[in-house]
Scaffold this motif. Structure first.
Motif, short mmCIF file in Angstrom:
data_model
loop_
_atom_site.label_atom_id
_atom_site.label_comp_id
_atom_site.label_asym_id
_atom_site.label_seq_id
_atom_site.Cartn_x
_atom_site.Cartn_y
_atom_site.Cartn_z
N UNK A 135 -53.31 -17.74 -43.59
CA UNK A 135 -54.83 -18.20 -43.49
C UNK A 135 -55.53 -17.95 -44.82
N UNK A 136 -54.90 -16.68 -45.33
CA UNK A 136 -55.66 -16.31 -46.57
C UNK A 136 -55.04 -17.07 -47.70
N UNK A 137 -53.61 -16.98 -47.67
CA UNK A 137 -52.69 -17.29 -48.93
C UNK A 137 -52.64 -19.00 -49.11
N UNK A 138 -52.28 -19.48 -48.18
CA UNK A 138 -52.15 -21.00 -48.01
C UNK A 138 -52.75 -21.60 -46.80
N UNK A 139 -54.02 -21.74 -46.76
CA UNK A 139 -54.85 -22.14 -45.73
C UNK A 139 -54.65 -23.67 -45.56
N UNK A 140 -54.38 -24.52 -46.52
CA UNK A 140 -54.29 -25.90 -46.61
C UNK A 140 -52.75 -26.06 -45.93
N UNK A 141 -52.02 -25.42 -46.20
CA UNK A 141 -50.61 -25.60 -45.39
C UNK A 141 -50.82 -25.54 -43.92
N UNK A 142 -51.19 -24.29 -43.96
CA UNK A 142 -51.51 -23.76 -42.44
C UNK A 142 -52.26 -24.90 -41.45
N UNK A 143 -53.38 -25.04 -42.04
CA UNK A 143 -54.24 -26.04 -41.44
C UNK A 143 -53.38 -27.42 -41.04
N UNK A 144 -52.88 -27.95 -42.19
CA UNK A 144 -52.13 -29.20 -41.88
C UNK A 144 -51.01 -28.96 -40.81
N UNK A 145 -50.44 -27.87 -40.63
CA UNK A 145 -49.07 -27.75 -39.79
C UNK A 145 -50.07 -27.63 -38.20
N UNK A 146 -51.01 -26.87 -38.12
CA UNK A 146 -51.61 -26.86 -37.00
C UNK A 146 -52.01 -28.30 -36.32
N UNK A 147 -52.90 -29.06 -37.19
CA UNK A 147 -53.03 -30.31 -36.81
C UNK A 147 -52.05 -31.16 -36.52
N UNK A 148 -51.00 -31.15 -37.43
CA UNK A 148 -49.67 -32.07 -37.01
C UNK A 148 -49.00 -31.62 -35.68
N UNK A 149 -48.92 -30.21 -35.46
CA UNK A 149 -48.54 -30.13 -34.11
C UNK A 149 -49.18 -30.36 -32.96
N UNK A 150 -50.68 -30.01 -32.94
CA UNK A 150 -51.19 -30.40 -31.72
C UNK A 150 -51.72 -31.85 -31.87
N UNK A 151 -51.68 -32.57 -32.98
CA UNK A 151 -51.74 -33.85 -32.83
C UNK A 151 -50.72 -34.42 -32.23
N UNK A 152 -49.54 -34.19 -32.29
CA UNK A 152 -48.23 -34.65 -31.93
C UNK A 152 -48.02 -34.51 -30.50
N UNK A 153 -48.87 -33.55 -29.66
CA UNK A 153 -48.67 -33.36 -28.32
C UNK A 153 -49.92 -33.84 -27.39
N UNK A 154 -51.01 -34.16 -28.28
CA UNK A 154 -52.31 -34.54 -27.88
C UNK A 154 -52.63 -34.05 -26.44
#
Length: 377
Positions: free
Chosen positions: A358-377
């Motif tokens: 969250x401090x080093x690669x926040x964009x990568x982490x945010x994208x992965x969080x969104x992609x996962x929860x978006x996929x399970x709706x």
């Protein structure tokens, strides 16, 4: 649990006297006598080198601006609430999106809600973000007593979401927070949409101790795992102290800001993608987190969480909801050792980052969080 349901608005306002005291203590630090040959600020083979620590302490004393950090942290809604006699501090970043999903972020040590400063603005288009501090961390102090371990904390987090009016919610966690996320998905599965966990290659050093020994590895994989375990053995000094003697290290972390700085800053050197090079995290954000530990005296109380976990008799529970793991600074053996059952629904690997994504690669982490929860709706 005691149920008062009261949410008390909270604002960070560190007294000026505390800032003055911190600066005075840093100014009057009693440094160890230098050892000839130990003047390489990049050599962490014996721990954090004094030359590096001195430079960081001087910046903390004369260059770091706590008031700027405090104002930024106060941009988000905060409150405290009491559960089972324990005060919990919670950051609540509401989304303007009425269809946003409630998302609980669970951190560990030596993290804090400060860890998510760069991640929060990347999530609030899609999520109402809730960040509780575990008992003994940050403003979730003082500890109300002993016995605040993973299971009890997990139930308290579920209660926090209830008090906010979130019946169903998503969870992301790292470090201790990954255990909280997994347990929420197991014992509160009727409420948890899914769990998202971040790890890094350093977790391989705990296989066979904290995590179950791997089965079915080839001779080559077993040898490779042994190499990683051997190299990480030196990193476990803090873990043994926290697990077994938190009362011994606690006074140093409470009375000496340089002791606290050394104890925590070393972990941000060894467990980020920069390794023993300059830290991959922003220096001011790093010192904001360490300052939080200092002002709340939670260097000592956060260590108690480890002791409680080490001495608690908790049954292993498997999450009963969709799950995702994201590995930063990844290693080929991570999934083989951490998901031998193939139970994880989504697995992502990144060469970048480390223990504090969250401090080093926040964009990568945010994208992965969104992609996962978006996929399970």
């Amino acid at each position: 649990m005691t149920q008062t349901d009261t949410l008390t608005p909270f604002r960070i306002e560190i007294p000026q006297a505390d800032l003055d005291d911190l600066r005075a203590r840093l100014m009057h630090t009693r440094w160890p006598l230098p050892i000839p040959g130990r003047d390489d600020r990049a050599d962490f083979s014996r721990g954090i080198p004094q030359s590096y620590l001195t430079e960081l302490a001087e910046y903390w004393r004369d260059g770091f601006d706590w008031r700027t950090q405090e104002a930024a942290l106060n941009e988000h809604e905060q409150f405290t609430t009491v559960i089972d006699g324990q005060t919990f501090h919670v950051v609540h970043a509401r989304s303007a999106n009425t269809e946003a999903t409630p998302l609980l972020l669970a951190h560990g040590w030596p993290g804090s809600f400060v860890e998510y400063q760069r991640l929060l603005p990347l999530l609030t288009d899609d999520f109402h973000v809730v960040i509780p501090s575990p008992p003994g961390f940050g403003f979730s102090t003082p500890l109300s007593g002993t016995g605040w371990e993973l299971a009890r904390t997990t139930d308290a987090y579920a209660e926090i979401m209830t008090r906010l009016g979130y019946e169903r919610f998503a969870v992301h966690g790292s470090d201790i927070g990954s255990g909280i996320a997994g347990r929420l998905g197991a014992v509160h599965s009727e409420r948890v949409i899914g769990t998202h966990v971040a790890i890094d290659r350093a977790v391989l050093g705990l296989v066979g101790t904290v995590f179950p020994a791997s089965e079915g590895l080839s001779e080559e994989e077993t040898a490779e795992l042994a190499v990683v375990q051997a190299s990480s053995a030196a990193e476990r000094g803090y873990l043994e102290m926290h697990n077994h003697r938190p009362d011994t290290i606690g006074p140093a972390l409470t009375d000496s800001p340089v002791a606290l700085l050394a104890w925590i800053a070393e972990k941000f050197k060894s467990r980020t993608d920069a390794g023993y090079r300059p830290p991959a995290v922003d220096r001011d954000q790093l010192l904001a987190g360490i300052s939080l530990y200092w002002f709340t005296r939670s260097g000592a109380s956060s260590a108690q969480f480890y002791y409680e976990g080490e001495h608690a008799d908790l049954d292993f529970v498997m999450a009963q909801v969709p799950s995702a793991w994201v590995a930063f600074d990844t290693h080929p053996l991570l999934r083989r050792t951490m998901d031998p059952w193939g139970a994880v629904n989504r697995w992502s690997d990144f060469a970048e980052g480390g223990h504090f994504p969250a401090m080093e690669e926040p964009a990568l982490l945010a994208d992965d969080i969104r992609a996962f929860f978006g996929s399970i709706g």
